[in-house]
Motif scaffolding. Sequence first.
Motif, PDB file in Angstrom:
ATOM      1  N   GLU A 168      40.702  59.793  10.438  1.00  0.00           N
ATOM      2  CA  GLU A 168      40.112  59.940   9.091  1.00  0.00           C
ATOM      3  C   GLU A 168      41.124  59.671   7.995  1.00  0.00           C
ATOM      4  O   GLU A 168      40.766  59.356   6.864  1.00  0.00           O
ATOM      5  N   TYR A 169      42.395  59.870   8.323  1.00  0.00           N
ATOM      6  CA  TYR A 169      43.461  59.732   7.330  1.00  0.00           C
ATOM      7  C   TYR A 169      44.274  58.459   7.538  1.00  0.00           C
ATOM      8  O   TYR A 169      45.363  58.334   7.013  1.00  0.00           O
ATOM      9  N   SER A 170      43.730  57.531   8.313  1.00  0.00           N
ATOM     10  CA  SER A 170      44.492  56.335   8.669  1.00  0.00           C
ATOM     11  C   SER A 170      44.142  55.122   7.809  1.00  0.00           C
ATOM     12  O   SER A 170      44.702  54.054   7.998  1.00  0.00           O
ATOM     13  N   SER A 171      43.205  55.280   6.883  1.00  0.00           N
ATOM     14  CA  SER A 171      42.825  54.132   6.058  1.00  0.00           C
ATOM     15  C   SER A 171      42.490  54.595   4.645  1.00  0.00           C
ATOM     16  O   SER A 171      42.296  55.795   4.392  1.00  0.00           O
ATOM     17  N   ASP A 172      42.448  53.625   3.745  1.00  0.00           N
ATOM     18  CA  ASP A 172      41.977  53.893   2.378  1.00  0.00           C
ATOM     19  C   ASP A 172      41.016  52.776   2.010  1.00  0.00           C
ATOM     20  O   ASP A 172      40.357  52.229   2.903  1.00  0.00           O
ATOM     21  N   ALA A 173      40.915  52.402   0.759  1.00  0.00           N
ATOM     22  CA  ALA A 173      39.959  51.355   0.385  1.00  0.00           C
ATOM     23  C   ALA A 173      40.556  49.947   0.535  1.00  0.00           C
ATOM     24  O   ALA A 173      39.926  48.969   0.160  1.00  0.00           O
ATOM     25  N   SER A 174      41.762  49.871   1.082  1.00  0.00           N
ATOM     26  CA  SER A 174      42.334  48.564   1.413  1.00  0.00           C
ATOM     27  C   SER A 174      41.876  48.194   2.825  1.00  0.00           C
ATOM     28  O   SER A 174      41.091  48.909   3.449  1.00  0.00           O
ATOM     29  N   THR A 175      42.407  47.093   3.344  1.00  0.00           N
ATOM     30  CA  THR A 175      42.061  46.715   4.721  1.00  0.00           C
ATOM     31  C   THR A 175      43.131  47.196   5.701  1.00  0.00           C
ATOM     32  O   THR A 175      43.074  46.875   6.887  1.00  0.00           O
ATOM     33  N   LEU A 176      44.113  47.950   5.205  1.00  0.00           N
ATOM     34  CA  LEU A 176      45.230  48.386   6.049  1.00  0.00           C
ATOM     35  C   LEU A 176      44.868  49.630   6.845  1.00  0.00           C
ATOM     36  O   LEU A 176      43.922  50.354   6.495  1.00  0.00           O
ATOM     37  N   SER A 177      45.644  49.884   7.891  1.00  0.00           N
ATOM     38  CA  SER A 177      45.404  51.087   8.694  1.00  0.00           C
ATOM     39  C   SER A 177      46.702  51.513   9.387  1.00  0.00           C
ATOM     40  O   SER A 177      47.361  50.691  10.032  1.00  0.00           O
ATOM     41  N   TYR A 178      47.062  52.767   9.214  1.00  0.00           N
ATOM     42  CA  TYR A 178      48.220  53.362   9.905  1.00  0.00           C
ATOM     43  C   TYR A 178      47.829  54.778  10.295  1.00  0.00           C
ATOM     44  O   TYR A 178      47.400  55.556   9.429  1.00  0.00           O
ATOM     45  N   LEU A 179      47.997  55.092  11.560  1.00  0.00           N
ATOM     46  CA  LEU A 179      47.622  56.426  12.034  1.00  0.00           C
ATOM     47  C   LEU A 179      48.758  57.417  11.752  1.00  0.00           C
ATOM     48  O   LEU A 179      49.903  57.168  12.162  1.00  0.00           O
TER      49      LEU A 179
END
Length: 158
Positions: A33-44
């Motif tokens: 749930e905390y691994s993304s924002d409104a960008s296309t990026l993702s980090y766990l």
Amino acid sequence: MVSYSPLTAELKAIIADGLSPDSSIVDRGNLVEYSSDASTLSYLPELVVLAGNTDDIKSLIELANRYNFPVTPRGGGSGLAGGCLPSRGGVVLSTMGLDRIERIDTGNFIMKVGAGVISLKVREAAEAAGLFYPPDPAGMDQSTIGGNGATDAGGHPA
Ligand SMILES: Cc1cc2nc3c(=O)[nH]c(=O)nc-3n(C[C@H](O)[C@H](O)[C@H](O)COP(=O)(O)OP(=O)(O)OC[C@H]3O[C@@H](n4cnc5c(N)ncnc54)[C@H](O)[C@@H]3O)c2cc1C
């Protein structure tokens, strides 16, 4: 580039033990749930701290300095640039629990709020007190006042 060691189970326990009952942690299950924002990026994240007061944030930052792990603040997660994502690992610090509007001083146009108050609530509280809150970011129903300050979000240029 500075490198950080992964958070060990022992260090996660030290972090959890340093928090008051106002705050809590998210480990494993709901980290995504905390691994993304409104960008296309993702980090766990390795661990999320849901801060319930500012003393707990101070304790967390002291531990981060002592044990050399990164802490990434996160407000509403509406950012478009991945700023609230833990690209270097470590702890995501959610401020969403700091959601109290503590004081409105109409005479001096001052409002004291927690960093996690949704910006729209700030506007509504100002209006209810007969004041006008000028910033107008389009995502103000999702973003926090802390996130607005950190990103200098003000709204669309005229
Ligand atoms: C539909 C939509 C419309 C938008 N419209 C606008 C607009 O009109 N204008 C505009 O400028 N932006 C806009 N944005 C972008 C975004 O809403 C803003 O950047 C907003 O300020 C992010 O706030 P947040 O609480 O969601 O922060 P997050 O996305 O959670 O974090 C953003 C950054 O702020 C840092 N941060 C968050 N809280 C704190 C804190 N308490 N202390 C220190 N650092 C903190 C994070 O580490 C991260 O670097 C929009 C986004 C969406 C999805």
